[in-house]
Write a protein that holds these residues in place. Structure first.
Motif, PDB file in Angstrom:
ATOM      1  N   ALA C   9       0.838  -1.196   0.000  1.00  0.00           N
ATOM      2  CA  ALA C   9       0.000   0.000   0.000  1.00  0.00           C
ATOM      3  C   ALA C   9       0.870   1.241   0.000  1.00  0.00           C
ATOM      4  O   ALA C   9       0.639   2.180  -0.769  1.00  0.00           O
ATOM      5  CB  ALA C   9      -0.920  -0.013   1.222  1.00  0.00           C
ATOM      6  N   PHE C  10       1.917   1.218   0.825  1.00  0.00           N
ATOM      7  CA  PHE C  10       2.828   2.351   0.896  1.00  0.00           C
ATOM      8  C   PHE C  10       3.468   2.600  -0.468  1.00  0.00           C
ATOM      9  O   PHE C  10       3.428   3.716  -1.006  1.00  0.00           O
ATOM     10  CB  PHE C  10       3.905   2.079   1.955  1.00  0.00           C
ATOM     11  CG  PHE C  10       4.998   3.108   1.978  1.00  0.00           C
ATOM     12  CD1 PHE C  10       4.814   4.314   2.640  1.00  0.00           C
ATOM     13  CD2 PHE C  10       6.205   2.875   1.332  1.00  0.00           C
ATOM     14  CE1 PHE C  10       5.830   5.257   2.656  1.00  0.00           C
ATOM     15  CE2 PHE C  10       7.215   3.814   1.344  1.00  0.00           C
ATOM     16  CZ  PHE C  10       7.026   5.015   2.009  1.00  0.00           C
ATOM     17  N   GLY C  11       4.035   1.537  -1.050  1.00  0.00           N
ATOM     18  CA  GLY C  11       4.716   1.666  -2.333  1.00  0.00           C
ATOM     19  C   GLY C  11       3.784   2.182  -3.411  1.00  0.00           C
ATOM     20  O   GLY C  11       4.101   3.139  -4.131  1.00  0.00           O
ATOM     21  N   LEU C  12       2.611   1.584  -3.499  1.00  0.00           N
ATOM     22  CA  LEU C  12       1.669   1.984  -4.537  1.00  0.00           C
ATOM     23  C   LEU C  12       1.200   3.416  -4.331  1.00  0.00           C
ATOM     24  O   LEU C  12       1.047   4.176  -5.288  1.00  0.00           O
ATOM     25  CB  LEU C  12       0.468   1.034  -4.547  1.00  0.00           C
ATOM     26  CG  LEU C  12       0.761  -0.341  -5.167  1.00  0.00           C
ATOM     27  CD1 LEU C  12      -0.427  -1.272  -4.995  1.00  0.00           C
ATOM     28  CD2 LEU C  12       1.106  -0.196  -6.644  1.00  0.00           C
ATOM     29  N   GLY C  13       0.992   3.789  -3.059  1.00  0.00           N
ATOM     30  CA  GLY C  13       0.538   5.137  -2.757  1.00  0.00           C
ATOM     31  C   GLY C  13       1.527   6.188  -3.243  1.00  0.00           C
ATOM     32  O   GLY C  13       1.172   7.130  -3.954  1.00  0.00           O
ATOM     33  N   ILE C  14       2.801   5.998  -2.862  1.00  0.00           N
ATOM     34  CA  ILE C  14       3.826   6.959  -3.265  1.00  0.00           C
ATOM     35  C   ILE C  14       3.930   7.008  -4.791  1.00  0.00           C
ATOM     36  O   ILE C  14       4.021   8.079  -5.400  1.00  0.00           O
ATOM     37  CB  ILE C  14       5.193   6.557  -2.669  1.00  0.00           C
ATOM     38  CG1 ILE C  14       5.117   6.487  -1.157  1.00  0.00           C
ATOM     39  CG2 ILE C  14       6.283   7.498  -3.132  1.00  0.00           C
ATOM     40  CD1 ILE C  14       5.166   7.802  -0.477  1.00  0.00           C
ATOM     41  N   LEU C  15       3.914   5.837  -5.405  1.00  0.00           N
ATOM     42  CA  LEU C  15       4.018   5.785  -6.862  1.00  0.00           C
ATOM     43  C   LEU C  15       2.869   6.549  -7.509  1.00  0.00           C
ATOM     44  O   LEU C  15       3.063   7.315  -8.449  1.00  0.00           O
ATOM     45  CB  LEU C  15       3.989   4.332  -7.339  1.00  0.00           C
ATOM     46  CG  LEU C  15       5.337   3.622  -7.430  1.00  0.00           C
ATOM     47  CD1 LEU C  15       5.153   2.254  -8.049  1.00  0.00           C
ATOM     48  CD2 LEU C  15       6.300   4.444  -8.266  1.00  0.00           C
TER      49      LEU C  15
END
Lengths: 329, 585, 276
Positions: C9-15
């Motif tokens: 979730a963190f990775g996708l959010g930042i991306l």
């Protein structure tokens, strides 16, 4: 024993082969590039034209572009083995000399950082793996995950700002105090040491993350092995379990990755030396790139590659000593 | 010396519901004694073995483990350290990965001696050499690294390692797994010798019943984390009393492959959700209502302890000195023909007993007396404790719900005027079981169970419209529809062609296992019955002349008549499921 | 539907955030990053939230447009790396025999080369530019992916169901599409994410060293320009000039790493379990 010896010979052979590939690559690359960057140096119409006639003559002699390719190759190889790496366009000095004056600084920086980061990673990684799942473990993993992803120049900038500019504890740039004359060897060592602290610390942190995660994850795998259960059942003391069996096995992939880490350290050193104005090979690369000083770039490439390949071989042989299974394949 | 009381080991899966791998196990191991723990894969044997060395996280273990009166449960890791290897040592199952790959074997054998006995590395190495020699390893093996040793050599190294500090108790976890037959025998000899020499008590955890029989005097049977039978090895193996032990012993040749047990229906329970009551009840052929709700305690039965509400394996049917005399009228004075001359037999729950004999040996007569179609001239038949001699009325109706006959000739056994539906439903109509729709449903179920179609077209067929195999299946379905406990099958496949014979035989065996029935299989064909029978009775001239486990009777017949039968049996055996499985290897 | 793990979730959010910024840069950026919108070296103000650089460009606008460069490199170089790696690894794993030996020899050789010096050498000769950067990254970083893919293809190839598919008459194309591709799908995704992260870091590093595309204002280039100012660290100026792009690089690389970790967990569920 025979198989071990064969394995050893195989390693050395593959090392020499890689070295040859590097040498040949270094020879072919500039000659195969579109736009002929070397010819441009000698072409008065090009923007890269070298105006100094002495240097131009040296370049012409070194690259010998008007001769057949094979002859160029032979002369190039002979040159390498007699220590002739060409001549810097920018500084009008032999590349070999330049490299020789810069290499020790880089070795000092990289060596210090490798040692420090390895020691820290082994200790912290083993402890974290031993306490897997605990709060300590999770905190350590989070910190190192962050470290592994932060570019060294960011850490470096923070350090320069904090310890150099804000607090003024340590010098912000250079390998030693300019124009200083040392009374004693100790004074020299102290001065060099003071200049080393920030770059070395930055590089250490830059490598620590990856190394820690490697040790910690291997440790977790090793602790799940049956022989660890047996070792526990044998009633061995915790220290013996953790270090004697756990780390002793977890260190194998660590050593196998040492060469890759040496490559990483050199990459990091390029940035750090640039940032800290440290007089090593990295700074030299940066300077030559800015000035499009091809002979120096090539020379540095050769030396750095040779160092990394040698580190590779050394790590391989060390691993073979540590792991009885390796050379027998 | 080692006393285990109410030991429980519970693992939490993702912090959720606990999996109780070992549940309330108690046993004792005398100084120098030997105890075997047997059970299927997943019964909790390895968990139990490891618990004895305190290798589980302390919060997972409850109960008491006492060594010479000292409580070990709840010791700290540091305190356990002093117990491990000096007093209780372990030989783990995973021989291939149990040695640290980066140390020489000799160093690893010597290691515990260095830490427990304070020996120097040189002394430890010298002792390791002695031990290695004792277990049959040479000094060169000690200088080798684990990957240079074979599996058998590693096993010996592990054993030498375990003996290093001369422990009082040696726990062996599957010591024979993964070994070829020859090294297995050598290892067992070695273990027996070592035990005698050193007085080391052995705890052998294994599914290799042969190894347990060879090494131990006492045996405990573990099922889904609970002990179901504990007693002298000889008694338990020779005369198992718990239905599970009985099934386990009868499926022994299949044990090493960890396949579904041949004689026990169903699968071991999911350790996270064990069944209520007796854990074995879903697979037990004799389970009663009580077994579903109440856990049976271990109680004394026939010189051992058995955890079964019924006191262990039940005898389903018992015949005592049955006699039958026919008077044959062949023109002259009526001469008596003694068809059955005092036959006694027992059929236990879930058991397949084969009654083998030539034509005229009296086996069909005996079969008819057992189902009550003929009344005996002497002796009696007892079914589940009720005397059936001259059963009538209610008793007769009860009897026919418990025991069913599958006769030899299906054409003779089915009325040509009735449809499949009517044939199979007849027993239900007679016994007035359930309402008509329920009967329809039951008919469909049993037809499905015997692999027949249930569409209206098939249901309306008559006997002459079916093949022999189909008709015999209809007869089997009819026998099953009242859910009997015992099937008496009299030459059930004799009228069928060979390929159909194998199919129907497999079907019968499958139904017997799945429904938990007992079966008396009457046949002249020894080659056929040996594939399915747990026990074989050989009948000759009205008498039982030989009785024994199926494998024994076939391989080592005692009575000459059995031998004669064997010699006359066809050399090309009937192809059965078991053959197919064997050829896979 | 399972809940998305935190790291994913963190990775996708930042991306997603960076993606939106890159797409909407002309809308959200206050100025054209190449316009001389203020005096040189202005401190942060209402007009220039992050001040201006040494020639008077708005730093915030540079930062927002910089996302375009980094994401382009991430996507293009990542895809190139994974494509090459999958082709070589797939071929080696599927063909086996001498093809495998030759290709793996090549992979081993390439993996032992020190990459950064080689990249510098190549870029020095090829000339600095975004296409060159992408090409060089793809050409040098495929062996890692190739090795992983080969191992997986090799193990799938010897599985019973693949052998059966061949027995049923399935040709190599069928086997590859129907059985092997699905088996390496997650691995390819993982490789893409990891390579993209590497590419971002490399591009920034090259720009930092002065080997970036001088026309594409990337985050690395911004750091480079800031460092060119003598005495940068003697004042607070680096805090709004050099630090934000460096932080952006870190955040993007971190996001890709977390995405990679999430995918790895999916690949290898064993990592999830805690051992007693």
């Amino acid at each position: 024993m025979n198989r071990v010896f064969q394995g050893f010979v195989g390693r050395v052979f593959s090392y020499l082969f890689s070295l040859w590939v590097i040498l040949t690559l270094n020879f072919l690359l500039p000659r195969l590039m579109p736009g002929d960057p070397l010819a441009a140096l000698l072409d008065p119409a090009s923007s890269d034209y070298v105006f100094d006639p002495e240097v131009r003559a040296a370049l012409e002699a070194y690259y010998g572009l008007d001769r057949p390719l094979l002859e160029q190759y032979a002369r190039y190889l002979v040159g390498i083995f007699t220590g002739d790496l060409g001549r810097s366009i920018r500084l009008s000095r032999p590349v070999g000399e330049l490299v020789a004056s810069r290499l020790p600084w880089t070795l000092l920086l990289v060596g210090t950082a490798l040692l420090l980061s390895s020691a820290l990673a082994l200790v912290a990684g083993t402890e974290a793996g031993w306490r897997r799942g605990s709060r300590t473990d999770r905190a350590l993993v989070a910190v190192h995950l962050l470290l592994a992803n932060v570019p060294v120049y960011l850490t470096g900038m923070l350090f320069i700002h904090l310890f150099g500019a804000r607090l003024g504890w340590l010098p912000m740039a250079g390998g030693r105090t300019p124009f200083a004359r040392y009374e004693t060897l100790l004074a020299a060592a102290l001065d060099i040491g003071r200049h080393l602290v920030l770059p070395a610390l930055t590089l250490t942190l830059g490598m620590l993350g990856v190394k820690f995660l490697l040790v910690r994850n291997t440790m977790v795998t090793v602790l799940g092995e049956d022989f660890m259960l047996v070792a526990r059942a044998k009633g061995l003391p915790e220290g013996r379990l953790k270090w004697g069996h756990g780390l002793r096995n977890a260190v194998l992939p660590f050593v196998a990755h040492l060469a890759a880490h040496a490559g990483m350290a050199i990459t990091g050193a390029v940035f750090i030396e640039t940032l800290f104005n440290y007089p090593g090979m990295g700074r030299l690369i940066f300077e030559s790139v800015t000035a499009r000083d091809y002979p120096v770039i090539q020379g540095v490439f050769l030396v750095v590659s040779a160092v990394v390949l040698t580190a590779n071989l050394a790590a391989d042989l060390l691993n073979a000593r540590l792991d009885p299974r390796v050379l027998e394949g | 010396m080692l006393v285990v009381r109410d030991l429980r080991v519970t693992f939490s899966r993702d912090g959720k519901s606990g999996v109780r791998a070992v549940d309330g196990v108690s046993f004792e191991l005398a100084r120098g004694g030997a105890l075997g723990v047997i059970g299927e894969t997943g019964a909790g044997k390895t968990t139990l073995a490891r618990a004895l060395l305190g290798l589980h996280p302390p919060e997972c273990v409850q109960g008491s483990v006492r060594l010479d009166g000292r409580e070990l449960a709840g010791l700290s890791e540091e305190e356990w350290r002093a117990v491990r290897w000096r007093r209780i040592a372990l030989v783990v199952q995973s021989v291939g990965t149990a040695l640290d790959p980066v140390y020489r074997v000799g160093e690893q054998i010597g290691e515990p001696m260095r830490f427990h006995l304070g020996l120097s590395p040189a002394e430890a190495w010298a002792r390791a050499e002695e031990l290695a020699r004792r277990v049959g390893l040479e000094p060169r093996h000690l200088c080798a690294y684990p990957h240079q040793l074979s599996g058998g050599e590693k096993q010996r190294a592990l054993l030498a390692m375990a003996l290093g500090c001369n422990p009082e108790v040696l726990v062996l976890d599957e010591p024979t797994s993964g070994q070829d037959m020859l090294s297995r025998v050598r290892l067992l000899d070695l273990l027996a010798d070592l035990r005698r020499e050193r007085g080391t008590a052995l705890l052998v955890v294994s599914h290799d019943l042969g190894a347990v029989a060879r090494l131990t005097e006492e045996v405990a049977v573990l099922y889904a984390g609970k002990l179901v039978e504990v007693g002298p090895t000889e008694a338990v193996f020779g005369d198992p009393r718990h239905p599970y032990t009985w099934g386990l012993l009868h499926s022994y040749p299949d044990m090493d492959t960890a396949r579904d047990l041949r004689s026990i229906r169903g699968l071991p329970p999911d350790p996270a959700h064990p069944p209520a009551g007796c854990r074995f009840h879903p697979r037990c052929t004799q389970a009663v209502e009580k077994c579903r709700h109440e856990e049976p305690p271990l109680v004394e039965v026939a010189g051992r302890q058995v955890a079964c509400h019924l006191g262990g394996l039940q005898t389903l049917l018992r015949a005592e000195s049955l006699r039958k005399v026919f008077f044959v009228d062949n023109g002259g004075p009526r001469s008596p023909l003694e068809a059955v001359r005092g036959v006694s037999l027992e059929i236990r729950e879930g058991e397949v007993v084969a009654l083998v004999g030539e034509t005229g040996s009296g086996k069909t007569t005996l079969g008819r007396m057992l189902v009550g179609l003929l009344s005996p001239d002497g002796g009696r038949v007892v079914l589940e404790g009720r005397d059936l001699t001259a059963a009538q009325g209610e008793k007769w109706r009860w009897l026919s719900r418990r025991v069913q006959l599958i006769p030899q000739d299906p054409f003779d056994a089915v009325s040509p005027r009735m449809t499949v539906d009517q044939v199979v439903r007849e027993p239900l109509d007679i016994q007035k079981v359930g309402a008509p729709p329920e009967r329809e449903e039951k008919v469909r179920q049993v037809l499905k169970a015997v692999g027949l179609p249930t569409d209206p077209v098939f249901l309306s067929l008559h006997a002459h419209e079916l093949s022999g195999g189909q008709l015999q299946r209809v007869v089997i379905a009819r026998a099953l529809v009242l859910e009997p406990k015992l099937l008496i099958a009299d030459e059930p496949v004799a009228m069928l062609d060979p390929s159909e014979q194998a199919r129907v035989m497999n079907l019968l065996k499958e139904i017997q296992v799945e429904r938990g029935l007992a079966m008396l299989l009457i046949s002249h064909d020894l080659a056929l019955v040996r594939k399915v029978a747990d026990r074989i009775l050989v009948m000759h001239q009205g008498r039982i002349v030989e009785e024994g486990p199926g494998s024994r009777v076939v391989t080592r017949p005692i009575h000459e008549h059995t031998r004669a039968l064997l010699e006359s049996a066809p050399r090309i055996g009937v192809f059965t499921a078991e053959d197919a499985e064997e050829t896979e290897f | 539907m399972r809940r998305l793990p935190a790291e994913m979730a963190f990775g996708l959010g930042i991306l997603a955030l960076f993606g939106a910024v890159a797409l909407l840069a002309p809308v959200v950026a206050p100025y054209d990053p190449h316009a001389f919108s203020g005096q040189p070296l202005e401190r942060p103000s209402r007009a220039h939230p992050l001040g201006t650089n040494d020639v008077g460009h708005d730093i915030l606008s540079e930062l927002l447009y910089g996302a375009r460069v980094s994401l382009t490199v991430a996507l293009a170089a990542g895809a190139g790396t994974v494509l090459l790696g999958t082709l070589v690894g797939g071929a080696a794993g599927y063909a086996g025999g001498w093809v495998d030996r030759v290709l793996m020899r090549l992979v081993d050789g390439m993996m032992s080369l020190p990459r950064l010096p080689l990249i510098i050498l190549l870029i020095a000769f090829l000339g600095a530019g975004l296409p060159q950067t992408i090409l060089v990254i793809a050409l040098l970083f495929w062996p890692t992916t190739a090795r992983v893919i080969r191992a997986q293809v090799q193990s799938v190839r010897t599985r019973g169901y693949v052998r059966m598919a061949r027995l049923f008459g399935g040709g190599p194309a069928y086997v590859f599409l129907r059985h092997i591709l699905p088996a390496i799908g997650t691995l390819v995704a993982h490789g893409l994410v990891v390579s993209a992260g590497t590419a971002v870091a490399i591009e920034a590093g090259l720009a930092f060293l002065g080997l970036g595309d001088p026309t594409a204002k990337s985050w690395g280039l911004m750091v480079r320009f800031a460092l060119n100012l003598p005495g940068l660290f003697l004042t607070d100026r680096w805090l709004w000039w050099a630090l934000p792009p460096a932080l952006c690089i870190t955040l993007l690389v971190l996001a890709l790493t977390f995405l990679g970790i999430g995918l790895e967990r999916r690949l290898n569920p064993r990592l999830n379990r805690r051992w007693q």
